[in-house]
Every structure is written in C-alpha cells, then in structure tokens.
Design a protein around this motif. Structure first.
Motif, mmCIF file in Angstrom:
data_model
loop_
_atom_site.group_PDB
_atom_site.id
_atom_site.type_symbol
_atom_site.label_atom_id
_atom_site.label_comp_id
_atom_site.label_asym_id
_atom_site.label_seq_id
_atom_site.Cartn_x
_atom_site.Cartn_y
_atom_site.Cartn_z
ATOM 1 N N THR A 100 -1.240 14.594 7.396
ATOM 2 C CA THR A 100 0.017 14.061 6.861
ATOM 3 C C THR A 100 1.161 14.571 7.729
ATOM 4 O OG1 THR A 100 -0.841 14.046 4.604
ATOM 5 C CG2 THR A 100 1.550 13.979 4.873
ATOM 6 N N TRP A 117 9.512 0.856 6.736
ATOM 7 C CA TRP A 117 8.537 0.566 5.671
ATOM 8 C C TRP A 117 9.130 -0.453 4.704
ATOM 9 C CZ3 TRP A 117 8.321 6.471 4.393
ATOM 10 C CH2 TRP A 117 7.774 7.161 5.481
ATOM 11 N N HIS A 121 1.552 2.759 9.903
ATOM 12 C CA HIS A 121 0.315 2.910 9.149
ATOM 13 C C HIS A 121 -0.820 2.132 9.811
ATOM 14 C CE1 HIS A 121 3.327 4.122 6.165
ATOM 15 N NE2 HIS A 121 2.349 4.756 5.537
ATOM 16 N N HIS A 143 0.827 -1.201 0.000
ATOM 17 C CA HIS A 143 0.000 0.000 0.000
ATOM 18 C C HIS A 143 0.868 1.261 0.000
ATOM 19 C CE1 HIS A 143 0.662 1.065 4.269
ATOM 20 N NE2 HIS A 143 0.570 -0.226 4.552
ATOM 21 N N ALA A 177 -7.353 6.621 4.747
ATOM 22 C CA ALA A 177 -6.030 7.194 5.010
ATOM 23 C C ALA A 177 -6.095 8.134 6.210
ATOM 24 C CB ALA A 177 -5.534 7.942 3.781
ATOM 25 N N TYR A 178 -4.929 8.526 6.705
ATOM 26 C CA TYR A 178 -4.865 9.449 7.837
ATOM 27 C C TYR A 178 -5.489 10.798 7.490
ATOM 28 C CZ TYR A 178 -1.629 6.305 10.262
ATOM 29 O OH TYR A 178 -1.058 5.243 10.907
ATOM 30 N N LEU A 216 3.090 7.388 12.537
ATOM 31 C CA LEU A 216 3.836 7.494 11.284
ATOM 32 C C LEU A 216 4.941 8.535 11.391
ATOM 33 C CD1 LEU A 216 4.117 6.556 8.365
ATOM 34 C CD2 LEU A 216 2.424 8.283 7.716
ATOM 35 N N TRP A 238 -1.572 9.121 12.727
ATOM 36 C CA TRP A 238 -0.520 9.829 11.984
ATOM 37 C C TRP A 238 0.667 10.159 12.888
ATOM 38 C CZ3 TRP A 238 1.174 14.595 13.474
ATOM 39 C CH2 TRP A 238 0.313 15.431 14.186
ATOM 40 N N SER A 266 -3.341 2.526 3.893
ATOM 41 C CA SER A 266 -3.275 1.228 4.561
ATOM 42 C C SER A 266 -3.618 0.136 3.563
ATOM 43 C CB SER A 266 -4.253 1.176 5.743
ATOM 44 O OG SER A 266 -5.587 1.050 5.274
ATOM 45 N N PHE A 297 1.673 5.625 1.050
ATOM 46 C CA PHE A 297 2.033 6.530 2.147
ATOM 47 C C PHE A 297 0.786 7.134 2.790
ATOM 48 C CE2 PHE A 297 3.440 10.933 3.360
ATOM 49 C CZ PHE A 297 4.334 10.570 4.359
ATOM 50 N N THR A 298 0.698 7.039 4.089
ATOM 51 C CA THR A 298 -0.415 7.484 4.950
ATOM 52 C C THR A 298 -1.683 6.665 4.763
ATOM 53 O OG1 THR A 298 -1.525 9.191 3.590
ATOM 54 C CG2 THR A 298 0.450 9.879 4.824
#
Length: 249
Positions: free
Chosen positions: A159, A70, A55, A24, A155-156, A62, A59, A29, A26-27
C-alpha cells in the motif's frame, strides 16, 4: 494486470435505458466488482465499470496518482451512462463507495448502493501519511479481507503511503459533500470488517442528506463482500433496489 479491465455493457429489455456506474476500491481493481457488474448486465442494466487511474498496474503507479484522477475516471463513467440512459445509479466498494457518494452529491443519480464505504481510517498512522510518505514508501497490503477461502481480489501487494495521503484528502472533501446526497441510498455493511472501522458508518449516518437510507447487515463476509459469502445477497438486493427506483417494478 490482465484481469483488471474496465467493463461496459448495453442494456436490454425494460432496463435498456437504466444505467449503473460501478466503482472498485483503493489498491484493488475491477476484479472485485466484475461479478456484480456481470450480474447487473445480465439483468438488463447498462453498466460502466472503469479501472481507476493508478490501479491494476503497480503500487508505484498508484503512489504517483492524485485522488482527483480517481474521481475523474468514475465521474466520466457516470457521465457516459447519462448520455445514453434515462436514469443512472452509482455503486461502489470501500473507496469506490465514497466516490459513488461524491458523484451522487454532484449529479442527479437515481440512487446509491455501496458496500463497506470508507470515510475514516482504522490505522492511526494514516493521519500522518502526509509526513510519512517522505520517509516510508509503502506498507503491507490491505487487500483480500475475504472470509471465503481461496478467493483473491488481486489487490496490490503493498500500500503506497503517498496514496493513503491522497485517499485522506478525497475522504475529507467527500465528507463535506455528504449532506448534498439526497438520492435513495442502500448500504451493505459487513459485521466483521478488518479494513474499514465502524466510525465510517457512524459518520455516514450522521452526515448524509438522503431521506431514504437503509443499512443491510452482511453476517458472513469481511471487507471485500462483493467476492465473499454474501455476494449474492448484495447482487439481488441491489438489483431490486435499482429496479424499484427506476420504476421498472
């Protein structure tokens, strides 16, 4: 996040020993990649889709996660599949596409299928994230760039700027490795993408070492195309690509 879970499946039939590691972005899932993973599993592939460190929680988590974690998580998924499969492919969305290509540069993969992979930033502030992270903790979300109505990737809501800095380091490291990517590569690229600029594709085309390199345009999807109007095209064409290069057709 209850819906953000890692996913693994055993293969069956003629594809029982062919694996696909799925990543998946960035930010986001695993929510954004679950339908693709399910499709590949139903087709007979062994599938391993990890939830990357930092993730699927908050956030703030992260913001404290180095990029190496990652990559560690996705590389581990590839290695797990390689222990039980004869051929392993890698697939990813956005940052997951960059991680897939990084694995392909360092390991003998059967092929690569990526969707809107990121290598450059559209926001000019990103280059200063190493400084900004000390005074600005987060910015508005980049998630849910989806044309189809009523769909969310989970997503979150924010960011983390520190994570943007880590992403930049990952991309710089991976760009240097792109000439080592020699496996057949299939790239799905949305005609309209509000997250990843076209300069990412220009860079990938210029640097990748693969002799077989194909870009498939997606005319009716935005960035998270794996959940958008062209998802079935991604699923079916990647399945055929994997089957062909695994010698299953």
């Amino acid at each position: 996040m209850a819906t953000a879970q890692s996913f693994r499946s055993d293969g069956h039939g003629s594809l029982a020993r062919v694996g696909v590691a799925v990543c998946h972005g960035f930010t986001g899932s695993t929510v954004s990649m679950r339908a693709w993973s399910d499709f590949l599993a139903d087709a007979g592939f062994c599938v391993n889709m990890p939830l990357l460190a930092g993730h699927g929680t908050t956030w703030q988590d992260l913001s404290r996660t180095p990029w190496e974690h990652w990559y560690r998580d996705f590389e581990a998924a590839y290695l797990e599949l390689s222990s039980r499969c004869d051929t392993v492919f890698v697939a990813g969305l956005s940052m997951g596409g960059a991680l897939a290509l990084r694995v392909a540069a360092r390991h003998p993969v059967g092929g690569v299928a990526v969707v809107n992979p990121v290598f450059t930033f559209g926001d000019p502030r990103a280059k200063y994230s190493g400084l900004l992270k000390h005074v600005l903790k987060s910015t508005p979300a980049i998630g849910d760039d989806i044309k189809a109505p009523g769909i969310t990737e989970g997503a979150y809501a924010r960011t983390p700027v520190a994570a943007v800095h880590e992403l930049g380091k990952l991309l710089t490291d991976t760009i240097a490795l792109l000439p080592s990517v020699v496996a057949p590569t299939l790239v799905f690229r949305s005609s309209v993408d509000h997250v990843v600029p076209e300069s990412s594709m220009d860079l990938l085309k210029a640097r990748i070492g693969a002799a077989e390199f194909e870009v498939v345009p997606l005319m009716n999807s935005y960035h998270v195309a794996t959940m958008d109007n062209d998802a079935e095209q991604i699923f079916s064409q990647s399945r055929d690509f994997f089957r062909r290069h695994a010698g299953a057709i």
